[in-house]
Design a protein around this motif. Structure first.
Motif, PDB file in Angstrom:
ATOM      1  N   ALA A  42     -40.369  -3.948  14.919  1.00 34.23           N
ATOM      2  CA  ALA A  42     -39.115  -3.300  14.508  1.00 34.23           C
ATOM      3  C   ALA A  42     -38.531  -3.987  13.280  1.00 34.23           C
ATOM      4  N   SER A  43     -38.640  -5.311  13.207  1.00 35.99           N
ATOM      5  CA  SER A  43     -38.146  -6.047  12.032  1.00 35.99           C
ATOM      6  C   SER A  43     -38.931  -5.670  10.784  1.00 35.99           C
ATOM      7  N   GLU A  44     -40.241  -5.587  10.918  1.00 32.11           N
ATOM      8  CA  GLU A  44     -41.077  -5.209   9.779  1.00 32.11           C
ATOM      9  C   GLU A  44     -40.793  -3.774   9.338  1.00 32.11           C
ATOM     10  N   GLU A  45     -40.599  -2.887  10.291  1.00 35.36           N
ATOM     11  CA  GLU A  45     -40.270  -1.497   9.961  1.00 35.36           C
ATOM     12  C   GLU A  45     -38.932  -1.420   9.241  1.00 35.36           C
ATOM     13  N   LEU A  46     -37.958  -2.208   9.699  1.00 33.86           N
ATOM     14  CA  LEU A  46     -36.653  -2.231   9.045  1.00 33.86           C
ATOM     15  C   LEU A  46     -36.783  -2.689   7.598  1.00 33.86           C
ATOM     16  N   ALA A  47     -37.537  -3.766   7.368  1.00 31.43           N
ATOM     17  CA  ALA A  47     -37.724  -4.269   5.999  1.00 31.43           C
ATOM     18  C   ALA A  47     -38.423  -3.222   5.135  1.00 31.43           C
ATOM     19  N   LYS A  48     -39.446  -2.586   5.687  1.00 31.77           N
ATOM     20  CA  LYS A  48     -40.175  -1.556   4.937  1.00 31.77           C
ATOM     21  C   LYS A  48     -39.261  -0.377   4.595  1.00 31.77           C
ATOM     22  N   ASP A  74     -33.267  10.566   4.768  1.00 33.90           N
ATOM     23  CA  ASP A  74     -34.177  10.506   5.911  1.00 33.90           C
ATOM     24  C   ASP A  74     -34.555   9.065   6.246  1.00 33.90           C
ATOM     25  N   ILE A  75     -34.802   8.279   5.219  1.00 36.05           N
ATOM     26  CA  ILE A  75     -35.172   6.877   5.433  1.00 36.05           C
ATOM     27  C   ILE A  75     -33.984   6.102   5.996  1.00 36.05           C
ATOM     28  N   VAL A  76     -32.770   6.381   5.512  1.00 34.46           N
ATOM     29  CA  VAL A  76     -31.579   5.706   6.034  1.00 34.46           C
ATOM     30  C   VAL A  76     -31.413   6.014   7.526  1.00 34.46           C
ATOM     31  N   ASP A  77     -31.724   7.236   7.924  1.00 36.18           N
ATOM     32  CA  ASP A  77     -31.662   7.582   9.343  1.00 36.18           C
ATOM     33  C   ASP A  77     -32.674   6.757  10.144  1.00 36.18           C
ATOM     34  N   ARG A  78     -33.860   6.530   9.579  1.00 37.25           N
ATOM     35  CA  ARG A  78     -34.858   5.692  10.255  1.00 37.25           C
ATOM     36  C   ARG A  78     -34.384   4.241  10.346  1.00 37.25           C
ATOM     37  N   ILE A  79     -33.646   3.793   9.331  1.00 40.80           N
ATOM     38  CA  ILE A  79     -33.121   2.422   9.353  1.00 40.80           C
ATOM     39  C   ILE A  79     -32.162   2.255  10.532  1.00 40.80           C
ATOM     40  N   ASP A  80     -31.337   3.254  10.778  1.00 47.69           N
ATOM     41  CA  ASP A  80     -30.431   3.195  11.933  1.00 47.69           C
ATOM     42  C   ASP A  80     -31.218   3.075  13.240  1.00 47.69           C
ATOM     43  N   ASP A  81     -32.324   3.814  13.345  1.00 49.27           N
ATOM     44  CA  ASP A  81     -33.183   3.720  14.530  1.00 49.27           C
ATOM     45  C   ASP A  81     -33.800   2.329  14.653  1.00 49.27           C
ATOM     46  N   ASP A 108     -24.796  -5.588   6.805  1.00 48.73           N
ATOM     47  CA  ASP A 108     -25.358  -5.474   5.454  1.00 48.73           C
ATOM     48  C   ASP A 108     -25.925  -4.077   5.204  1.00 48.73           C
ATOM     49  N   VAL A 109     -26.555  -3.507   6.209  1.00 46.76           N
ATOM     50  CA  VAL A 109     -27.101  -2.147   6.078  1.00 46.76           C
ATOM     51  C   VAL A 109     -25.966  -1.141   5.899  1.00 46.76           C
ATOM     52  N   ALA A 110     -24.876  -1.337   6.624  1.00 47.25           N
ATOM     53  CA  ALA A 110     -23.722  -0.430   6.480  1.00 47.25           C
ATOM     54  C   ALA A 110     -23.163  -0.505   5.055  1.00 47.25           C
ATOM     55  N   LYS A 111     -23.097  -1.721   4.487  1.00 41.62           N
ATOM     56  CA  LYS A 111     -22.646  -1.869   3.094  1.00 41.62           C
ATOM     57  C   LYS A 111     -23.611  -1.167   2.140  1.00 41.62           C
ATOM     58  N   PHE A 112     -24.909  -1.353   2.372  1.00 36.27           N
ATOM     59  CA  PHE A 112     -25.934  -0.707   1.535  1.00 36.27           C
ATOM     60  C   PHE A 112     -25.769   0.811   1.578  1.00 36.27           C
TER      61      PHE A 112
END
Length: 183
Positions: A42-48, A74-81, A108-112
């Motif tokens: 999950a960490s690697e997927e988040l970074a990707k 679409d990618i931002v939605d995956r980041i939330d997951d 940090d993701v919310a700021k991004f």
């Protein structure tokens, strides 16, 4: 018979030790594959996905192609997951430091995402960006033009001097400075 019984007891102990060790190894492997490995994935997927989102946002900002904006979303939605997977992982949920780290990442993701919304808004509504363009035209461009003129004069005066290694280096540095300033 006593010796035979003693040998049988030692044989049973020797056979039981690997069995107990195997059970312990199996327990540790199960912990790694069922809890630690999913957190790592999950960490690697988040970074990707963060890298992909940044790239898509950049492509949209330069091209204004709506497909890139949609792919970014679409990618931002995956980041939330991905963040949800990290928060729900038992290994992370049991460690206070990991919980704090995931919460920090979520902030940090919310700021991004907020910066992304603002950038998309400025690109899609050009009128909102006029203030920045007017400020640049009034305050930054005249200073920039003056700096370019000064650098050009410096280059011309150095070009007329005798070429020593130090002067050549200075001339090259001034040329690089002028080029970088203009861009």
């Amino acid at each position: 018979w006593g010796g035979f019984g003693f040998m049988l007891a030692i044989l049973a102990i020797v056979a039981a030790i690997p069995l107990l060790t195997f059970t312990d190894v199996q327990s540790k492997v199960s912990h790694v594959t069922n809890e630690v490995q999913p957190a790592l994935i999950a960490s690697e997927e988040l970074a990707k996905h963060m890298n992909e989102a940044s790239a898509r946002l950049g492509f949209f900002l330069t091209s204004e192609d709506d497909r890139n904006r949609q792919e970014y979303q679409d990618i931002v939605d995956r980041i939330d997951d991905d963040i949800k997977k990290l928060q729900d992982n038992p290994t992370i949920a049991d460690d206070d430091d990991s919980i704090k780290m995931v919460e920090s990442i979520a902030v940090d993701v919310a700021k991004f995402k907020e910066y992304g919304k603002q950038a998309i808004d400025l690109v899609t509504h050009v009128s909102k960006n006029y203030a920045a363009m007017a400020y640049a035209g009034q305050n930054l461009n005249p200073t920039s033009q003056e700096m370019l003129q000064i650098m050009s004069a410096m280059l011309q005066s150095e070009a007329e001097e005798k070429a020593s290694p130090q002067r050549k280096k200075l001339l090259m540095d001034l040329g690089d400075l002028r080029y970088n300033w203009a861009n």
